[in-house]
Scaffold this motif. Sequence first.
Motif, PDB file in Angstrom:
ATOM      1  N   HIS A   1       0.775  -1.302   0.100  1.00  0.00           N
ATOM      2  CA  HIS A   1       0.279  -0.042   0.070  1.00  0.00           C
ATOM      3  C   HIS A   1       0.776   1.419   0.005  1.00  0.00           C
ATOM      4  O   HIS A   1       1.991   1.326   0.797  1.00  0.00           O
ATOM      5  CB  HIS A   1      -0.799  -0.006   1.378  1.00  0.00           C
ATOM      6  CG  HIS A   1      -1.851  -0.955   1.089  1.00  0.00           C
ATOM      7  ND1 HIS A   1      -3.007  -1.234   1.826  1.00  0.00           N
ATOM      8  CD2 HIS A   1      -2.307  -1.915   0.140  1.00  0.00           C
ATOM      9  CE1 HIS A   1      -3.861  -2.008   1.624  1.00  0.00           C
ATOM     10  NE2 HIS A   1      -3.510  -2.543   0.438  1.00  0.00           N
TER      11      HIS A   1
ATOM     12  N   TYR B   1       0.752   5.892  -0.343  1.00  0.00           N
ATOM     13  CA  TYR B   1       0.028   6.909   0.171  1.00  0.00           C
ATOM     14  C   TYR B   1      -0.601   6.663   1.319  1.00  0.00           C
ATOM     15  O   TYR B   1      -1.992   6.872   1.381  1.00  0.00           O
ATOM     16  CB  TYR B   1      -0.684   7.666  -1.032  1.00  0.00           C
ATOM     17  CG  TYR B   1      -0.221   7.810  -2.298  1.00  0.00           C
ATOM     18  CD1 TYR B   1       0.505   9.215  -2.060  1.00  0.00           C
ATOM     19  CD2 TYR B   1      -0.010   7.187  -3.547  1.00  0.00           C
ATOM     20  CE1 TYR B   1       1.428   9.730  -3.462  1.00  0.00           C
ATOM     21  CE2 TYR B   1       0.868   7.518  -4.403  1.00  0.00           C
ATOM     22  CZ  TYR B   1       1.491   8.813  -4.254  1.00  0.00           C
ATOM     23  OH  TYR B   1       2.126   9.331  -5.435  1.00  0.00           O
TER      24      TYR B   1
ATOM     25  N   LYS C   1      -3.902   4.597   1.249  1.00  0.00           N
ATOM     26  CA  LYS C   1      -5.091   4.595   0.274  1.00  0.00           C
ATOM     27  C   LYS C   1      -4.980   4.122  -0.950  1.00  0.00           C
ATOM     28  O   LYS C   1      -6.009   3.905  -1.706  1.00  0.00           O
ATOM     29  CB  LYS C   1      -4.863   6.439  -0.117  1.00  0.00           C
ATOM     30  CG  LYS C   1      -5.315   7.232   1.093  1.00  0.00           C
ATOM     31  CD  LYS C   1      -5.592   8.717   0.797  1.00  0.00           C
ATOM     32  CE  LYS C   1      -5.780   9.429   1.973  1.00  0.00           C
ATOM     33  NZ  LYS C   1      -6.046  11.047   1.704  1.00  0.00           N
TER      34      LYS C   1
ATOM     35  N   SER D   1      -6.830   9.130  10.060  1.00  0.00           N
ATOM     36  CA  SER D   1      -6.683   8.388   8.790  1.00  0.00           C
ATOM     37  C   SER D   1      -6.571   6.841   8.902  1.00  0.00           C
ATOM     38  O   SER D   1      -7.302   6.483   7.864  1.00  0.00           O
ATOM     39  CB  SER D   1      -5.507   9.332   7.900  1.00  0.00           C
ATOM     40  OG  SER D   1      -4.372   8.622   8.652  1.00  0.00           O
TER      41      SER D   1
ATOM     42  N   ASP E   1     -12.944  12.836   5.077  1.00  0.00           N
ATOM     43  CA  ASP E   1     -12.335  12.094   3.819  1.00  0.00           C
ATOM     44  C   ASP E   1     -12.773  10.776   3.679  1.00  0.00           C
ATOM     45  O   ASP E   1     -12.679   9.814   4.193  1.00  0.00           O
ATOM     46  CB  ASP E   1     -10.858  12.098   3.877  1.00  0.00           C
ATOM     47  CG  ASP E   1     -10.280  11.286   2.588  1.00  0.00           C
ATOM     48  OD1 ASP E   1     -10.904  10.881   1.626  1.00  0.00           O
ATOM     49  OD2 ASP E   1      -9.132  11.163   2.593  1.00  0.00           O
TER      50      ASP E   1
ATOM     51  N   ASN F   1     -12.488   8.687   1.396  1.00  0.00           N
ATOM     52  CA  ASN F   1     -11.191   7.574   1.067  1.00  0.00           C
ATOM     53  C   ASN F   1     -10.376   7.320   2.320  1.00  0.00           C
ATOM     54  O   ASN F   1      -9.729   6.178   2.066  1.00  0.00           O
ATOM     55  CB  ASN F   1     -10.566   7.965   0.033  1.00  0.00           C
ATOM     56  CG  ASN F   1     -11.332   8.055  -1.358  1.00  0.00           C
ATOM     57  OD1 ASN F   1     -12.097   7.215  -1.533  1.00  0.00           O
ATOM     58  ND2 ASN F   1     -11.095   9.116  -2.042  1.00  0.00           N
ATOM     59  N   ALA F   2     -10.467   7.758   3.555  1.00  0.00           N
ATOM     60  CA  ALA F   2      -9.625   7.597   4.469  1.00  0.00           C
ATOM     61  C   ALA F   2      -9.849   5.952   4.867  1.00  0.00           C
ATOM     62  O   ALA F   2     -10.621   5.533   5.023  1.00  0.00           O
ATOM     63  CB  ALA F   2      -9.806   8.415   5.746  1.00  0.00           C
ATOM     64  N   PRO F   3      -8.390   5.536   5.185  1.00  0.00           N
ATOM     65  CA  PRO F   3      -8.303   3.882   5.398  1.00  0.00           C
ATOM     66  C   PRO F   3      -9.045   3.391   6.571  1.00  0.00           C
ATOM     67  O   PRO F   3      -9.323   2.347   6.544  1.00  0.00           O
ATOM     68  CB  PRO F   3      -6.961   3.728   5.430  1.00  0.00           C
ATOM     69  CG  PRO F   3      -6.134   4.985   4.452  1.00  0.00           C
ATOM     70  CD  PRO F   3      -7.028   6.002   4.623  1.00  0.00           C
TER      71      PRO F   3
ATOM     72  N   LYS G   1      -1.315  15.187   1.739  1.00  0.00           N
ATOM     73  CA  LYS G   1      -2.176  14.060   2.181  1.00  0.00           C
ATOM     74  C   LYS G   1      -3.696  14.328   1.857  1.00  0.00           C
ATOM     75  O   LYS G   1      -4.356  13.298   1.454  1.00  0.00           O
ATOM     76  CB  LYS G   1      -2.241  13.960   3.731  1.00  0.00           C
ATOM     77  CG  LYS G   1      -0.879  13.258   4.213  1.00  0.00           C
ATOM     78  CD  LYS G   1      -1.285  12.808   5.716  1.00  0.00           C
ATOM     79  CE  LYS G   1      -0.067  12.186   6.383  1.00  0.00           C
ATOM     80  NZ  LYS G   1       0.394  13.259   7.434  1.00  0.00           N
TER      81      LYS G   1
ATOM     82  N   ILE H   1      -7.552   0.782  -5.714  1.00  0.00           N
ATOM     83  CA  ILE H   1      -8.331   1.220  -4.181  1.00  0.00           C
ATOM     84  C   ILE H   1      -8.346  -0.068  -3.496  1.00  0.00           C
ATOM     85  O   ILE H   1      -8.829  -1.221  -3.935  1.00  0.00           O
ATOM     86  CB  ILE H   1      -9.640   1.838  -4.656  1.00  0.00           C
ATOM     87  CG1 ILE H   1      -9.467   3.098  -5.396  1.00  0.00           C
ATOM     88  CG2 ILE H   1     -10.065   2.063  -3.015  1.00  0.00           C
ATOM     89  CD1 ILE H   1      -9.023   4.136  -4.829  1.00  0.00           C
TER      90      ILE H   1
END
Lengths: 320, 258
Positions: free
Chosen positions: A128, A130, A133, A264, A285, A287-289, B13, B226
């Motif tokens: 993984h 970023y 993400k 995050s 967000d 898309n935050a993990p 970020k 993703i």
Amino acid sequence: MKSFVFIQSEAGVINKNSLEALCGIQKLSSRPSITAITFDEQSVETLSGYNIDRVLHLKNPLLQSYNPLAYVEAIQKIIQTEQPNLFAFGHTYEARDWVPRLSARLDIPFISDCTKIRFENNTIFTRHIYQGKIACDLTSSSETTILSIQSGSYRSDEVDSGSSATVENQEVDIVEDKRISQEDKFQESKGTVDLANSDLIVSIGRGIEKEENIPIAEELAQAIGAEIGSSRPVVDYGWVPHDRQIGSSGHIVSPKLYLAVGISGAVQHQVGMKGSEAIIAINKDKNAPIFEIADIGIVGDIFEIIPKLTAAIKEHKQKS
Amino acid sequence: MKVCVLVKSVIDKDSRFEIKEGLVHFDSYSDRTTNESDNYALEEALLIKESSDQDVEVVVACLGSEDSSQSIKDCLSKGADRAIHILDEKFNSLDALSISKVLKNALEEEKFDIILSGLQSDDIGNGQIGILLSEHLNMSHASLAMETELNGAEKIRVKRELEAGWFQWTTLSLPASITIQSGINKPRYASLRGIMMMKKKPIKVLSSSDIGIELNQATSLLEQSIPKKEKETKFFDGEADSFMDDLINSMANDLKVI
Ligand SMILES: Cc1cc2nc3c(=O)[nH]c(=O)nc-3n(C[C@H](O)[C@H](O)[C@H](O)COP(=O)(O)OP(=O)(O)OC[C@H]3O[C@@H](n4cnc5c(N)ncnc54)[C@H](O)[C@@H]3O)c2cc1C
């Protein structure tokens, strides 16, 4: 295909992340031959009970306690003589410290912190980027590839057992290199909170923005009856004491409720709270993990949501 | 004494992105920032310079495209003495081992006594560069430093972070490459005076031909995507007032936590 798994172990206590790496290799669809390699004599018996081909115990007094230069030299020799296709590690802090050096010494790539490995004509390594993400699939054309498996990516209790492993003890020569010398490990003063035994935790992340905003989260914690935990940056900035940090360098917790606000969900944080019975995350967000592991995900601004949530919880508690 | 700080500029970020044909694309107007742990590494170098009775030169080395220059300038404004910017499109998407070879060729002749770097980058996160480089340059090394003590011109003592609140002191003979963990110090802001002084500080730009390197990288990218979700998540989105009753209901009856 020929694979090696390095087993980090101290006085018979095998590192869980090493076993997770072993599990990942065992699960490859075209199963390679597997050698588990260790410096710890006391782990040999346990290892020989797994479904692998060989346990290789390397012997030298310089390998008794961790020294990166001695470790590199020992494993360098093994890779040169045995030439495995894959050489796997758990992505422990110790592996972080010495395995890159091994990669540079041998000029072979080290694909670090993999969340998955699979076989489709070729070995495919997923890691993984970023901060969790984006997932990234890689291949390697090197004769030998070193990899490390991220903690929690496979389950140590799913390692297959077996009884056909051969055991080999091998002496290795190592020239003592005194440029790096380690003192004893120690734990900093423990602090007063007992997060590991807290049933309810409200955990604060960098999304809280400034120290003056911490009371907003504290009021929520009070309404629920929860302890305060936090992510690393909030501790780094000095807003919350170190003994409340959750994650790989802090506490591992598994409360009934973990409510993450403005966090995050980086892997080093997830390691500390993934085992919680219920996870609620508030993050602007989507898309935050952190949402990948949340039971309830609230997408929005914590400064709008928390005061309203605090009030609603108080009201609910009064009614019931 | 010469201290080098490896600095990377990373995409902010909060940047928005999409995946197209198996590759991530960030919005073209995304902000960039200096990698978080590199800020701590720079601060540690400046603290070493300020507390040492020897003359210490702090040199920033950055491998990255043109948009890294703001990070370089920030480091110079904060107090680094000069910078080396390794800039070449050929170096855009290298793996960790290749990056370390470029850095080796670019930095070898400087004969640094200490190289400090952030322990890993917030974008790719290999977490290897400082240690790969220690091997290439025949230096000692330590990772995840949470404190350093320079002892004269020969040794440095480093407090390394281990898992779960444990630590270990390690003594290194110089030259040494040390990777720095966030939280080791309190990074400073640039002063106005620092920003003025920055303008006179030299930035040496090196291209692949200056460095003279043939790379033969073994790893290659197949695709980006993703990550898959591990759990079924019940999402609440929009106006807080519109979902608050449902949310309380879920917390009370599904999760049974209030
Ligand atoms: C070796 C190593 C060890 C580490 N150990 C730990 C550890 O023990 N514990 C730990 O936590 N980390 C640890 N880290 C750091 C980790 O990688 C992450 O950097 C860290 O967890 C990020 O913290 P965060 O989520 O609070 O901050 P960020 O990643 O900055 O996330 C902030 C989040 O808040 C959200 N947000 C911002 N404003 C708002 C708002 N107004 N409303 C709602 N949401 C908002 C953002 O969308 C973002 O998702 C370690 C790293 C390394 C390399």
